[in-house]
Motif scaffolding. Structure first.
Motif, mmCIF file in Angstrom:
data_model
loop_
_atom_site.group_PDB
_atom_site.id
_atom_site.type_symbol
_atom_site.label_atom_id
_atom_site.label_comp_id
_atom_site.label_asym_id
_atom_site.label_seq_id
_atom_site.Cartn_x
_atom_site.Cartn_y
_atom_site.Cartn_z
ATOM 1 N N UNK A 19 20.759 40.695 7.231
ATOM 2 C CA UNK A 19 20.874 39.319 7.711
ATOM 3 C C UNK A 19 19.666 38.550 7.189
ATOM 4 N N UNK A 20 19.839 37.719 6.160
ATOM 5 C CA UNK A 20 18.690 36.954 5.640
ATOM 6 C C UNK A 20 18.298 35.832 6.578
ATOM 7 N N UNK A 21 17.092 35.315 6.399
ATOM 8 C CA UNK A 21 16.592 34.261 7.271
ATOM 9 C C UNK A 21 17.340 32.958 7.043
ATOM 10 N N UNK A 22 17.220 32.101 8.023
ATOM 11 C CA UNK A 22 17.923 30.825 7.983
ATOM 12 C C UNK A 22 17.568 30.039 6.731
ATOM 13 N N UNK A 23 18.596 29.525 6.047
ATOM 14 C CA UNK A 23 18.469 28.702 4.852
ATOM 15 C C UNK A 23 17.924 29.451 3.656
ATOM 16 N N UNK A 24 17.927 30.794 3.701
ATOM 17 C CA UNK A 24 17.626 31.561 2.498
ATOM 18 C C UNK A 24 18.861 31.592 1.603
ATOM 19 N N UNK A 25 18.644 31.807 0.313
ATOM 20 C CA UNK A 25 19.727 31.949 -0.651
ATOM 21 C C UNK A 25 19.779 33.395 -1.116
ATOM 22 N N UNK A 26 20.984 33.932 -1.326
ATOM 23 C CA UNK A 26 21.133 35.337 -1.712
ATOM 24 C C UNK A 26 22.119 35.482 -2.860
ATOM 25 N N UNK A 27 21.945 36.547 -3.617
ATOM 26 C CA UNK A 27 22.842 36.859 -4.730
ATOM 27 C C UNK A 27 22.844 38.371 -4.928
#
Length: 544
Positions: free
Chosen positions: A467-475
């Motif tokens: 679960x990434x932090x709020x407003x992080x971007x992932x790929x």
């Protein structure tokens, strides 16, 4: 090398071919440190709780006198239940390789803190004195003298210090071992009576605390550096050098460093002194602000329980409070010290860091990564490796992706880059981190493991996904490799909103960009257990 029990900063090292995979029924996961006494491993209880397991060196294990003392000291150490000590969990005194397991403290040692951040401010130092003094009261109350109190044996958590390795130096102090030339203890923090081979008492640890305070407040030991023999001579025959420490601490340090044991303060007197010091203002509490901001960022802030959430420990009077009360109503500190202040109020959190409660679905959902709008015109990228930095080429207009020759397979379609380049230096590389359970998260900025809901840029986990932090971007990469250019291009063209463990099997790389878009972490999932530990390997880069 001195014995150390660092937390997760820097990350634990992987096991070597010579390391065992199991001791006393505990699965070993990584090395936490090594020194003259043995090797310290990160291990797990059958229920998945992390512990620090110290395996004694073979030459100590072969000495019958050591084994006898070790068994005796471990029995005493089990009776120590101070809030500022790392609790003994288990032991194996009769095994071929004797070992001792204590609670795992996810924080750096004082030695590492000073080495990385320099001397600490007066109020922080005074609070450390109060916490360590209370730890010594618990240790001495169990009939144990630490004998090797030094910065490397004090770990820093967000809610105060933890004293470790109590009693182990005493177990090793046998004539057979001393006769081989192995000196027990650390010269720069030894009391005169210990350096001369005389009887040690609780006052011996108070002297070591004074030397520790001088180091933490001034950046150097009070009797100087150099060869051990020189330090020991100065400890016995010369006055300490206090010129580097703030004037507000001179009386306290000089009191602790008195040559005669009977002239040193007791733990209760030290706590009362801290209460009365104007820099503390009668409120020696380990709340937000007790650590300087850079250190707090490394250690992790103290988190107040959410409404309706139980606190980490009961708020009951502590030994420190009782000691301060007794001292305030008894004799005052030595002449020149401040008058006693009112007793300490409530308890500080427990010695062993309990895994934080798994955040509720609602709280976890609030912290899930939210997509930021894609920026028009993808950044132009071409990877050039130069030392520890990654260079990305920027075009003057909309930019372009990586060239066909240099781009990562995950980069997608590309155009020819321009000639201007800017570096994306690596903050840290190949750091292996293990979160014991869902009560912990990965602090991607600091490269360490912290209790859940404490980091600002984090990678949390539930039973089946990250679960990434709020407003992080992932790929998530489609191949086995993932570069910074590939990550940036993937975030803009193929972002993901979920990171299930099943999609990341086989160490499939993925990346996470910080909410402010100035940092990037390339992550690989090494091991995952639904209700147990999750291990990742991280490379972090600065984008701004």
């Amino acid at each position: 090398m001195p014995d150390q029990l660092p937390g997760v900063q820097p990350g634990p090292a992987g096991l070597t071919a010579d390391d065992p995979r199991e001791i006393g029924g505990y699965r070993l996961h990584a090395r936490l440190g090594a020194g003259g006494m043995g090797v310290v491993y990160l291990a797990y209880t059958p229920g998945g709780r992390p512990i620090a397991l110290k395996a004694v060196r073979a030459e100590f294990a072969a000495d019958p006198e050591f084994r006898e003392r070790f068994a005796r000291e471990v029995a005493s150490a089990r009776r120590i239940h101070g809030l500022f000590t790392a609790q003994v969990v288990d032991f194996g005194v009769d095994e071929r390789t004797p070992w001792l397991a204590t609670a795992y403290v996810p924080g750096p040692s004082l030695h590492e803190v000073v080495r990385r951040h320099g001397p600490l401010p007066v109020r922080t130092v005074l609070l450390l004195v109060a916490g360590i003094a209370e730890a010594l009261q618990a240790i001495h109350g169990a009939g144990v003298v630490h004998r090797d109190l030094k910065p490397a044996n004090v770990l820093i958590a967000g809610d105060g210090p933890r004293v470790i390795d109590f009693g182990i130096a005493h177990a090793a102090d046998s004539s057979a071992l001393t006769g081989t030339g192995l000196r027990i203890g650390t010269a720069a923090f030894m009391a005169p009576e210990q350096a001369l081979g005389h009887r040690v008492t609780p006052a011996t640890d108070v002297f070591a605390l004074g030397a520790l305070v001088a180091y933490v407040a001034g950046g150097t030991p009070p009797f100087g550096a150099g060869p051990e023999s020189t330090a020991l001579y100065r400890v016995v025959h010369e006055h300490p050098d206090l010129t580097r420490i703030p004037a507000g601490l001179h009386d306290l340090v000089a009191w602790c460093l008195a040559k005669r044991p009977q002239d040193r303060p007791t733990g209760a007197e030290l706590i009362a002194y801290v209460h009365a010091h104007p820099a503390v203002g009668g409120r020696p509490e380990f709340t937000d602000g007790w650590l300087p901001h850079p250190v707090r960022e490394e250690v992790g802030p103290v988190r107040a329980p959410a409404p309706g959430e139980p606190g980490p420990v009961p708020h009951a009077p502590t030994a420190m409070a009782a000691a301060a009360t007794a001292t305030a109503t008894a004799s005052a500190p030595r002449p020149g010290a401040h008058a006693p202040a009112p007793p300490l109020a409530a308890a500080v959190p427990a010695a062993a860091p309990e895994p934080g409660p798994a955040p509720s679905p609602g709280r976890r959902a609030e912290r899930r990564g939210r997509r930021l709008p894609a920026v028009a015109g993808a950044v132009a990228v071409t990877l050039l490796v130069c030392g520890a930095a990654v260079y990305v080429l920027d075009g003057p207009g909309e930019g372009a992706a990586a060239s066909a020759e240099d781009r990562d397979p995950a980069d997608g379609d590309a155009e020819q880059p321009s000639r201007s380049a800017r570096p994306y230096p690596a903050g840290y590389t190949q750091v292996e981190l293990t979160a014991p359970d869902a009560g912990y998260e990965f602090d991607l900025k600091a490269g360490k493991v912290v209790p859940a809901d404490t980091a600002t840029w984090f990678l949390a986990r539930d039973a089946q996904s990250f679960v990434p932090s709020e407003e992080s971007d992932s790929f998530v990469s489609e191949g086995k490799a993932l570069t910074v250019p590939g990550c940036l291009h993937g975030i803009e063209t193929k972002p993901v909103t979920s990171l299930p463990f099943t999609a990341l099997a086989g160490e499939r790389p993925f990346c996470v960009r910080s909410p402010d878009r100035r940092e990037l972490a390339v992550v690989r999932l090494r091991e995952a257990a639904a209700a147990g530990p999750v291990t990742i390997v991280v490379d972090q880069y600065h984008l701004g």
